[in-house]
Design an enzyme around this catalytic site. Structure first.
Site, short mmCIF file in Angstrom:
data_model
loop_
_atom_site.label_atom_id
_atom_site.label_comp_id
_atom_site.label_asym_id
_atom_site.label_seq_id
_atom_site.Cartn_x
_atom_site.Cartn_y
_atom_site.Cartn_z
N ILE A 15 -4.66 27.55 1.15
CA ILE A 15 -5.15 27.96 -0.16
C ILE A 15 -4.93 26.80 -1.11
O ILE A 15 -3.79 26.33 -1.27
CB ILE A 15 -4.41 29.22 -0.66
CG1 ILE A 15 -4.64 30.38 0.32
CG2 ILE A 15 -4.87 29.58 -2.08
CD1 ILE A 15 -3.71 31.56 0.09
N PHE A 16 -6.00 26.32 -1.73
CA PHE A 16 -5.91 25.16 -2.63
C PHE A 16 -5.78 25.61 -4.07
O PHE A 16 -6.57 26.40 -4.57
CB PHE A 16 -7.16 24.28 -2.48
CG PHE A 16 -7.15 23.08 -3.39
CD1 PHE A 16 -6.27 22.03 -3.17
CD2 PHE A 16 -8.02 22.99 -4.47
CE1 PHE A 16 -6.26 20.91 -4.00
CE2 PHE A 16 -8.02 21.88 -5.30
CZ PHE A 16 -7.13 20.84 -5.07
N GLY A 17 -4.75 25.09 -4.74
CA GLY A 17 -4.54 25.36 -6.16
C GLY A 17 -4.69 24.10 -6.98
O GLY A 17 -4.24 23.03 -6.58
N TYR A 18 -5.32 24.23 -8.13
CA TYR A 18 -5.56 23.08 -9.01
C TYR A 18 -5.20 23.39 -10.46
O TYR A 18 -5.35 22.55 -11.34
CB TYR A 18 -7.04 22.65 -8.92
CG TYR A 18 -7.99 23.78 -9.27
CD1 TYR A 18 -8.44 23.95 -10.57
CD2 TYR A 18 -8.41 24.68 -8.30
CE1 TYR A 18 -9.29 25.00 -10.89
CE2 TYR A 18 -9.26 25.72 -8.61
CZ TYR A 18 -9.70 25.87 -9.91
OH TYR A 18 -10.53 26.92 -10.23
N GLY A 19 -4.72 24.60 -10.71
CA GLY A 19 -4.29 25.03 -12.05
C GLY A 19 -2.86 25.53 -11.95
O GLY A 19 -1.99 24.84 -11.42
N SER A 20 -2.61 26.75 -12.39
CA SER A 20 -1.24 27.27 -12.40
C SER A 20 -0.66 27.43 -11.00
O SER A 20 0.57 27.45 -10.85
CB SER A 20 -1.18 28.60 -13.15
OG SER A 20 -2.03 29.56 -12.54
N GLU A 95 -6.34 36.16 -9.48
CA GLU A 95 -7.45 35.24 -9.73
C GLU A 95 -8.80 35.94 -9.86
O GLU A 95 -9.60 35.56 -10.71
CB GLU A 95 -7.51 34.19 -8.61
CG GLU A 95 -6.23 33.41 -8.40
CD GLU A 95 -5.84 32.53 -9.59
OE1 GLU A 95 -6.73 32.12 -10.36
OE2 GLU A 95 -4.64 32.27 -9.75
#
Length: 196
Positions: A15-20, A95
């Protein structure tokens, strides 16, 4: 794309996260890696009326905008076994339900390795979302962030933690959109802090 379609028949999921998610995943995972995805740029163009704002004053959070020849840095989390179902259930609420994000499959490239990319799930808010705010000037975005607060905290925290992640975990990567908003925000709140 539904998350179930991505995990069908798999024993693990990235799972790719780019914010919080880069500093607050709030789900169990086996391991994490800093890296990037191609073909997307991070932008503070999505509204948030739950975590970092409310219905009257939505906060500004990041989403991804498709663009050739760019990449977005973040963190990918590998979930395995029962973690897959638990994390997807949690992220669906965080999300999708509360944030209006959709899921897509992307290739994630871990930093500093010669390993091939891995497929990862990413959450993206599109202009079809009712709380999508779209582009605005750096100053307008910073001013909005400066005054918004939601159930997860102040919108300022979101911006500053994301900028801190980039400086600490990706020191050689420039993110002009992020850093220009941070600079505008600090210029906006500095007089208030000095007067206190």
């Amino acid at each position: 794309m539904k998350p179930q379609d991505i995990v069908a028949g798999k024993s693990s999921l990235w799972i790719f996260g780019y914010g919080s998610l880069v500093w607050k995943p709030d789900f169990k995972y086996k391991r994490s890696k800093v890296g990037y995805i191609k073909g997307y740029k991070r932008r503070f163009w999505h509204g948030d009326n739950f975590h970092r704002g409310d219905d009257e004053m939505p906060g500004r959070v990041v989403t991804l905008i498709e663009e050739d020849d760019v990449c977005t840095w973040g963190v990918a989390f590998e979930v395995t076994g029962s973690q897959m179902e638990e994390s997807l259930k949690y992220l669906n609420v965080r999300e999708a339900v509360r944030g209006g994000y959709l899921t897509r499959a992307v290739d994630f490239f871990p930093r500093g390795t010669n390993q091939p990319p891995v497929q990862a799930l990413v959450y993206i808010a599109t202009p079809d979302n009712p709380i999508y705010l779209g582009p605005a000037s750096t100053e307008e975005i910073a001013s909005q962030i400066a005054v918004c607060k939601g159930n997860s905290g102040h919108n300022i925290e979101y911006l500053l933690r994301l900028a801190e992640f980039m400086r600490v975990s990706c020191p050689d990567v420039d993110d002009p959109h992020l850093f220009s908003i941070e600079a505008a925000l600090l210029a906006t709140i500095r007089p208030i802090l000095l007067a206190a």
